[in-house]
Design a protein around this motif. Structure first.
Motif, mmCIF file in Angstrom:
data_model
loop_
_atom_site.group_PDB
_atom_site.id
_atom_site.type_symbol
_atom_site.label_atom_id
_atom_site.label_comp_id
_atom_site.label_asym_id
_atom_site.label_seq_id
_atom_site.Cartn_x
_atom_site.Cartn_y
_atom_site.Cartn_z
ATOM 1 N N ASP A 1 0.829 -1.200 0.000
ATOM 2 C CA ASP A 1 0.000 0.000 0.000
ATOM 3 C C ASP A 1 0.866 1.252 0.000
ATOM 4 O OD1 ASP A 1 -2.382 -1.339 -0.096
ATOM 5 O OD2 ASP A 1 -2.742 -1.300 2.056
ATOM 6 N N ARG A 2 1.962 1.227 0.762
ATOM 7 C CA ARG A 2 2.844 2.394 0.799
ATOM 8 C C ARG A 2 3.456 2.661 -0.569
ATOM 9 N NH1 ARG A 2 4.572 0.628 5.835
ATOM 10 N NH2 ARG A 2 6.541 -0.170 5.059
ATOM 11 N N ALA A 3 3.910 1.591 -1.204
ATOM 12 C CA ALA A 3 4.503 1.753 -2.536
ATOM 13 C C ALA A 3 3.476 2.319 -3.513
ATOM 14 C CB ALA A 3 5.030 0.406 -3.036
ATOM 15 N N THR A 4 2.226 1.841 -3.406
ATOM 16 C CA THR A 4 1.164 2.333 -4.289
ATOM 17 C C THR A 4 0.908 3.815 -4.058
ATOM 18 O OG1 THR A 4 0.103 0.162 -4.345
ATOM 19 C CG2 THR A 4 -1.242 2.043 -4.966
ATOM 20 N N ILE A 5 0.899 4.237 -2.793
ATOM 21 C CA ILE A 5 0.670 5.653 -2.476
ATOM 22 C C ILE A 5 1.767 6.509 -3.083
ATOM 23 C CG2 ILE A 5 0.539 7.356 -0.622
ATOM 24 C CD1 ILE A 5 -0.637 5.093 1.148
ATOM 25 N N TYR A 6 3.038 6.103 -2.883
ATOM 26 C CA TYR A 6 4.156 6.857 -3.443
ATOM 27 C C TYR A 6 4.029 6.962 -4.965
ATOM 28 C CZ TYR A 6 6.861 6.565 0.933
ATOM 29 O OH TYR A 6 7.295 6.677 2.223
ATOM 30 N N GLN A 7 3.788 5.818 -5.603
ATOM 31 C CA GLN A 7 3.739 5.779 -7.064
ATOM 32 C C GLN A 7 2.579 6.615 -7.595
ATOM 33 O OE1 GLN A 7 3.440 1.570 -7.341
ATOM 34 N NE2 GLN A 7 5.656 1.215 -7.344
ATOM 35 N N ARG A 8 1.434 6.502 -6.913
ATOM 36 C CA ARG A 8 0.244 7.234 -7.360
ATOM 37 C C ARG A 8 0.443 8.735 -7.186
ATOM 38 N NH1 ARG A 8 -4.762 4.123 -5.403
ATOM 39 N NH2 ARG A 8 -4.140 2.822 -7.174
ATOM 40 N N ALA A 9 1.034 9.136 -6.065
ATOM 41 C CA ALA A 9 1.259 10.558 -5.811
ATOM 42 C C ALA A 9 2.235 11.153 -6.812
ATOM 43 C CB ALA A 9 1.774 10.767 -4.386
ATOM 44 N N LYS A 10 3.227 10.351 -7.202
ATOM 45 C CA LYS A 10 4.249 10.835 -8.140
ATOM 46 C C LYS A 10 3.896 10.554 -9.600
ATOM 47 C CE LYS A 10 7.964 9.988 -4.788
ATOM 48 N NZ LYS A 10 9.211 9.226 -4.529
ATOM 49 N N LYS A 11 2.729 9.905 -9.806
ATOM 50 C CA LYS A 11 2.285 9.510 -11.149
ATOM 51 C C LYS A 11 3.295 8.587 -11.812
ATOM 52 C CE LYS A 11 -1.289 12.601 -12.678
ATOM 53 N NZ LYS A 11 -1.819 13.395 -13.807
ATOM 54 N N GLU A 12 3.794 7.634 -11.041
ATOM 55 C CA GLU A 12 4.718 6.639 -11.573
ATOM 56 C C GLU A 12 3.936 5.379 -11.936
ATOM 57 O OE1 GLU A 12 7.571 6.039 -8.507
ATOM 58 O OE2 GLU A 12 8.670 7.887 -8.920
ATOM 59 N N LEU A 13 4.604 4.441 -12.600
ATOM 60 C CA LEU A 13 3.987 3.173 -12.966
ATOM 61 C C LEU A 13 3.575 2.410 -11.713
ATOM 62 C CD1 LEU A 13 3.370 1.301 -15.412
ATOM 63 C CD2 LEU A 13 5.606 0.239 -14.989
ATOM 64 N N GLU A 14 2.294 1.993 -11.642
ATOM 65 C CA GLU A 14 1.783 1.359 -10.429
ATOM 66 C C GLU A 14 1.792 -0.163 -10.479
ATOM 67 O OE1 GLU A 14 -1.943 2.816 -8.915
ATOM 68 O OE2 GLU A 14 -1.578 4.829 -9.682
ATOM 69 N N THR A 15 2.017 -0.737 -11.627
ATOM 70 C CA THR A 15 1.969 -2.191 -11.738
ATOM 71 C C THR A 15 3.157 -2.837 -11.032
ATOM 72 O OG1 THR A 15 3.066 -2.011 -13.881
ATOM 73 C CG2 THR A 15 0.663 -2.179 -13.884
ATOM 74 N N ILE A 16 2.960 -4.094 -10.573
ATOM 75 C CA ILE A 16 3.991 -4.820 -9.840
ATOM 76 C C ILE A 16 4.282 -6.133 -10.565
ATOM 77 C CG2 ILE A 16 4.564 -5.958 -7.652
ATOM 78 C CD1 ILE A 16 2.707 -4.029 -6.250
ATOM 79 N N PRO A 17 5.557 -6.451 -10.837
ATOM 80 C CA PRO A 17 5.873 -7.703 -11.525
ATOM 81 C C PRO A 17 5.653 -8.923 -10.641
ATOM 82 C CG PRO A 17 7.881 -6.603 -10.824
ATOM 83 C CD PRO A 17 6.752 -5.654 -10.534
ATOM 84 N N PHE A 18 5.436 -10.055 -11.263
ATOM 85 C CA PHE A 18 5.277 -11.354 -10.605
ATOM 86 C C PHE A 18 4.018 -11.431 -9.738
ATOM 87 C CE2 PHE A 18 9.736 -11.518 -11.737
ATOM 88 C CZ PHE A 18 9.871 -12.820 -12.183
ATOM 89 N N GLY A 19 3.000 -10.635 -10.060
ATOM 90 C CA GLY A 19 1.707 -10.807 -9.405
ATOM 91 C C GLY A 19 1.650 -10.354 -7.962
ATOM 92 N N THR A 20 0.645 -10.868 -7.234
ATOM 93 C CA THR A 20 0.416 -10.432 -5.863
ATOM 94 C C THR A 20 1.584 -10.802 -4.956
ATOM 95 O OG1 THR A 20 -1.060 -10.576 -3.966
ATOM 96 C CG2 THR A 20 -0.825 -12.559 -5.267
ATOM 97 N N GLN A 21 1.856 -9.903 -3.998
ATOM 98 C CA GLN A 21 2.900 -10.155 -3.010
ATOM 99 C C GLN A 21 2.280 -10.463 -1.649
ATOM 100 O OE1 GLN A 21 6.150 -7.314 -3.035
ATOM 101 N NE2 GLN A 21 5.686 -6.738 -5.134
ATOM 102 N N LEU A 22 0.978 -10.737 -1.639
ATOM 103 C CA LEU A 22 0.288 -11.088 -0.399
ATOM 104 C C LEU A 22 0.129 -12.601 -0.303
ATOM 105 C CD1 LEU A 22 -2.555 -8.413 -0.488
ATOM 106 C CD2 LEU A 22 -0.465 -8.339 0.865
ATOM 107 N N ASP A 23 0.048 -13.087 0.922
ATOM 108 C CA ASP A 23 -0.204 -14.505 1.153
ATOM 109 C C ASP A 23 -1.714 -14.728 1.135
ATOM 110 O OD1 ASP A 23 -0.396 -17.108 1.912
ATOM 111 O OD2 ASP A 23 0.729 -16.905 3.795
ATOM 112 N N VAL A 24 -2.228 -15.170 0.019
ATOM 113 C CA VAL A 24 -3.680 -15.291 -0.148
ATOM 114 C C VAL A 24 -4.270 -16.421 0.682
ATOM 115 C CG1 VAL A 24 -3.599 -14.274 -2.438
ATOM 116 C CG2 VAL A 24 -3.429 -16.757 -2.192
ATOM 117 N N TYR A 25 -3.422 -17.277 1.253
ATOM 118 C CA TYR A 25 -3.927 -18.377 2.082
ATOM 119 C C TYR A 25 -3.784 -18.082 3.574
ATOM 120 C CZ TYR A 25 -4.054 -20.904 -2.295
ATOM 121 O OH TYR A 25 -4.333 -21.277 -3.585
#
Length: 536
Positions: free
Chosen positions: A91-115
């Motif tokens: 979420d922090r990375a998304t806030i920084y990227q969104r505020a600076k209008k940088e690329l918001e996509t993240i490689p290799f998919g989700t970084q959360l433990d979905v289980y």
């Protein structure tokens, strides 16, 4: 740090230049190297995009070196969750990227433990709505039958943070962003400062137990001062703070060292003295008096929307407030539900960690009681408790929120790095400090744009989530749209975790077992939990 850099670099240049002239020309190589670094340092001091580099010339670049070494070094040093109540690194990375209008996509998919237990997600539809056909700027009108000046608010606004806890530059940047993005800025209980008014952004004026900005010499509520400020054109709504999630039931103390002439003038207190905010209001002493006081504030403000903010504690006390509303046929225009996960640098750890219901639980409860008692249509609900992403907005709306307030996310958008020094006056980004040597690094013109960028990007992302779920209106989000994993093999919807109420069901005597005790102990004539006298 800027002054020390100028002095130290000048000395180094002078010494190496003298050595190269009078001792050995080989010293000119070192002189040239130092000169390059000094030039870089001066570039840092005069650029306006990076606060850390402006405050810590040359050395501030180390932070951006770590950023380039992602994911491991940056995540460890910059995004380490050490405060016990973290905003996730994603979420922090998304806030920084969104505020600076940088690329918001993240490689290799989700970084959360979905289980993992507690993982949550939103249902999508095989027939999504096209983003282009949806309302990209959804708004909500605040104001019930007694309101004469309704306010159309964004679904995401700046939560309460006072001038004093934040620097003048931070307040100005936030209000400037609110003006650019057409959303609202909550003043916090410290009163309305010139920095809240300079850019002309919409304000929600928060009035706390200290009545700062509208108090007499004894600290009591002053209706004349309140009316004067409430009628300012920038003030769109008034919020009466009953309690906040970070320290419910606890007042604040402004040390004499921080009580400057400027802050004292804004708060209407004596400068250079200790100023205490009591843990409770002196203007009313019961749920009935609270509701009547809200009506008084509405009249003094010429009919502007008035509401109150609280963190849910004794549920019976909130029920008693609702009973008082029904009895008097007077309703606040909104209720802000704060959560125990709220953050501040001015709270004892036990209060911050163990007192007050979390926002999701409190929000579901408040919505259910208002709905069951048939008064929800009079009152808008604002969710305030670690809102950082569009999913958090959708989740809160599924539980009944009309709009959301964010504090930490807004700080991060203007450059906060979560250095965890908010309560020390040593915030390295110039946001949570009054030290002019640090606040000079925060460039308002740059940061207000970042604030507006973050807001716009997050609202548009929320609209995209709506469309992906097959919805064309945020009013159609239900608790069945959100799932939570409660164990490896079990997933429950929010409807199963927080069962809804039918409109007016409680008026018909249909009170669920989980609320019967609260209704039985609710007394609109006094605070606390009423005693049930045993029958003879």
């Amino acid at each position: 740090m800027r002054k020390q850099f100028v002095i130290f670099s000048s000395l180094l240049l002078a010494i190496t230049l003298a050595l190269s002239i009078f001792l050995n020309r080989n010293w000119s190589v070192l002189f040239a190297i130092i000169l390059v670094f000094v030039i870089m340092g001066y570039q840092d001091m005069y650029q306006k995009k990076h606060t850390l580099r402006r405050i810590y010339p040359l050395f501030g670049r180390l932070r951006y070196v770590m950023e380039e070494l992602r994911p491991k070094m940056y995540q460890y040093f910059i995004e380490s969750d050490t405060d016990g109540k973290p905003i996730s690194r994603i979420d922090r990375a998304t806030i920084y990227q969104r505020a600076k209008k940088e690329l918001e996509t993240i490689p290799f998919g989700t970084q959360l433990d979905v289980y993992a237990e507690g993982y949550e997600w939103m249902c999508h539809s095989v027939s999504p709505k096209a983003f282009e056909k949806l309302n990209h700027n959804p708004r909500v009108v605040f104001g019930n039958k007694d309101c004469k000046q309704p306010y159309s608010a964004s679904i995401l606004n700046i939560s309460a943070m006072s001038f004093g806890s934040l620097s003048a530059q931070a307040v100005e940047a936030m209000n400037g962003g609110a003006k650019l993005g057409s959303f609202a800025h909550n003043t916090g209980e410290g009163g309305i400062s010139p920095y809240h008014l300079k850019n002309g952004g919409d304000l929600i004026w928060q009035v706390g137990t200290g009545y700062f900005g509208c108090r007499d010499e004894e600290g009591n509520f002053n209706p004349d001062l309140f009316a004067e400020k409430a009628k300012l054109s920038s003030v769109k709504m008034i919020e009466l703070k009953i309690s906040q999630g970070a320290k419910p039931g606890h007042g604040g103390i402004l040390p004499a060292s921080k009580n400057t002439e400027e802050i004292a003038q804004i708060r209407h207190v004596k400068p250079h003295t200790v100023v205490a905010s009591p843990p409770y209001h002196s203007a009313f002493n019961s749920p009935l008096e609270l509701v009547q006081f809200i009506q008084k504030l509405r009249e003094l403000s010429d009919g502007k929307p008035v509401g109150f903010k609280l963190c849910i504690g004794h549920k019976a006390e909130f029920v008693s407030i609702c009973k008082a509303m029904v009895h008097l046929d007077i309703y606040p225009d909104f209720i802000t539900v704060d959560g125990g996960e709220g953050g501040t640098g001015a709270a004892p750890q036990e209060f911050s960690n163990y007192l007050g219901a979390p926002m999701l639980d409190g929000l579901a409860f408040v919505h259910n009681i208002l709905t069951g008692m048939g008064i929800r249509q009079h009152i808008k609900l604002i969710a305030s408790g670690k809102i950082t992403s569009s999913f958090h907005i959708a989740r809160a709306m599924a539980l009944g929120a009309d709009t959301c307030n964010a504090a930490r996310a807004m700080m991060i958008a203007i450059g906060c790095i979560q250095a965890l020094l908010c309560n020390t006056n040593r915030c390295p980004t110039g946001i949570a400090t009054q030290d002019p040597k640090l606040t000079i690094g925060l460039d308002v013109a740059d940061k207000k744009v970042r604030m507006a960028n973050y807001h716009k990007g997050t609202v548009e992302s929320f609209v995209e989530l709506l469309g992906a779920s097959g919805l064309d209106d945020m009013k159609n989000i239900t608790r069945s749209h959100i799932y939570r994993r409660v164990s490896l093999n079990d997933m429950l919807t929010y409807e199963e975790i927080f069962p809804s109420m039918e409109v007016g069901s409680m008026l018909r005597g249909e009170i669920p077992d989980r609320y019967k005790w609260d209704f039985a102990h609710a007394d609109m004539n006094r605070w606390g939990i009423s005693e049930i006298k045993p029958t003879v």
